[in-house]
Design an enzyme around this catalytic site. Structure first.
Site, mmCIF file in Angstrom:
data_model
loop_
_atom_site.group_PDB
_atom_site.id
_atom_site.type_symbol
_atom_site.label_atom_id
_atom_site.label_comp_id
_atom_site.label_asym_id
_atom_site.label_seq_id
_atom_site.Cartn_x
_atom_site.Cartn_y
_atom_site.Cartn_z
ATOM 1 N N HIS A 34 -5.673 -5.984 3.874
ATOM 2 C CA HIS A 34 -7.012 -5.807 3.304
ATOM 3 C C HIS A 34 -6.975 -5.057 1.984
ATOM 4 O O HIS A 34 -5.979 -4.403 1.656
ATOM 5 C CB HIS A 34 -7.871 -5.010 4.287
ATOM 6 C CG HIS A 34 -7.295 -3.655 4.561
ATOM 7 N ND1 HIS A 34 -6.262 -3.450 5.454
ATOM 8 C CD2 HIS A 34 -7.561 -2.436 4.028
ATOM 9 C CE1 HIS A 34 -5.934 -2.170 5.470
ATOM 10 N NE2 HIS A 34 -6.702 -1.538 4.610
ATOM 11 N N HIS A 115 -5.795 -2.674 -4.214
ATOM 12 C CA HIS A 115 -4.450 -3.041 -3.772
ATOM 13 C C HIS A 115 -4.454 -3.481 -2.312
ATOM 14 O O HIS A 115 -5.398 -3.201 -1.574
ATOM 15 C CB HIS A 115 -3.503 -1.850 -3.934
ATOM 16 C CG HIS A 115 -3.834 -0.716 -3.005
ATOM 17 N ND1 HIS A 115 -4.835 0.202 -3.288
ATOM 18 C CD2 HIS A 115 -3.331 -0.349 -1.794
ATOM 19 C CE1 HIS A 115 -4.915 1.073 -2.296
ATOM 20 N NE2 HIS A 115 -4.022 0.760 -1.363
#
EC number: 3.1.-.-
Lengths: 170, 170
Positions: A34, A115
């Site tokens: 995620h 990220h």
């Protein structure tokens, strides 16, 4: 209860991330790959409807956008986290900002570096080994993101989705 | 891609289920505790919007309802699965039925026994031991369910939420 907000990328990108996470990320089994939009925050059960409504408002104010992943990077020396680097974009910045102002009422702890974590909790030596080999692999991926999710954390540390918000949806 | 439809009960009930699943369910890390409404089904990426729209329609046609869990039971001799038994209700039956007719176009494999799995893939001896002790514990729980989720399966067998559907929502 502890809540968080995240984007799950496509199955394809999740499968790629998991191929690394399986070995290098102790959170592998706790949550799918995620991009965190808002870190874990505590709210009472009676506030969740309000938070959910506000997130729906945020979602409607932002259109689907293109997510670009273009290299493998690391947060060292801050910490030994290795990640798929996501190209910063106005849309991601906007979503992140709205979730850290107004009713959410707090500034982010760090500046926002979007990220997808693929390795963490490595010793310095492990980090140096793993990063050394992973950074050579390269990664080049583009996809359209049209939703994000509000999740809550169970006692075992894993995360369950509470609700999905579609970007720009009427 | 493989999709499925499930209800996640409250954190409280998930924590209870996980306290057993941790030891007895090899799927513990693949998906949070859940009630399956529709088992894994294969659809192409270009059909997912259609399926999602249809599920939204199903959700709107059903109101939030009370879920009652009232004992620990087993599917033996069919298989060695131990579960939290959910009281059948018109609402659960209705949701299940609509997801197995019309556009979904297939009859369910088995009659619908709503449940939350807490142990599976046990040998006969393990099943007999574990069920012997668990069935004595008893469980009594009630809560309101107001949503269900469409999920897809990753290559590692774990499930990611694609979308949430709120029952009865305008």
């Amino acid at each position: 209860m502890k809540y968080g907000v995240a984007i799950f990328p496509s199955k394809k990108l999740q499968d790629t991330a998991n191929s690394y996470r399986k070995r290098y990320d102790p959170h592998y089994a706790l949550i799918p790959p995620h991009i965190t939009l808002k870190n874990s925050f505590d709210i009472d059960d009676d506030q969740i409807k309000d938070v959910s409504n506000k997130l729906e408002h945020v979602a409607r104010n932002h259109e689907p956008f293109t997510l670009k992943v273009y290299k493998i990077s690391s947060f060292q020396p801050v910490n030994n986290v290795i990640y798929l680097k996501v190209e910063p974009s106005a849309e991601l910045e906007g979503l992140h900002k709205e979730m850290h102002t107004n009713f959410f009422g707090e500034d982010p702890e760090y500046s926002f570096v979007p990220h997808i974590t693929i390795a963490q909790k490595l010793s310095d030596d492990e980090h140096s080994d793993v990063y050394g080999s992973l950074r050579m692999l390269g990664v080049e991926h583009e996809e359209v993101i049209d939703r994000f999710h509000l999740l809550y954390q169970l006692e075992n540390g894993s995360w369950t989705v509470y609700e999905t918000f579609r970007l720009g949806k009427e």
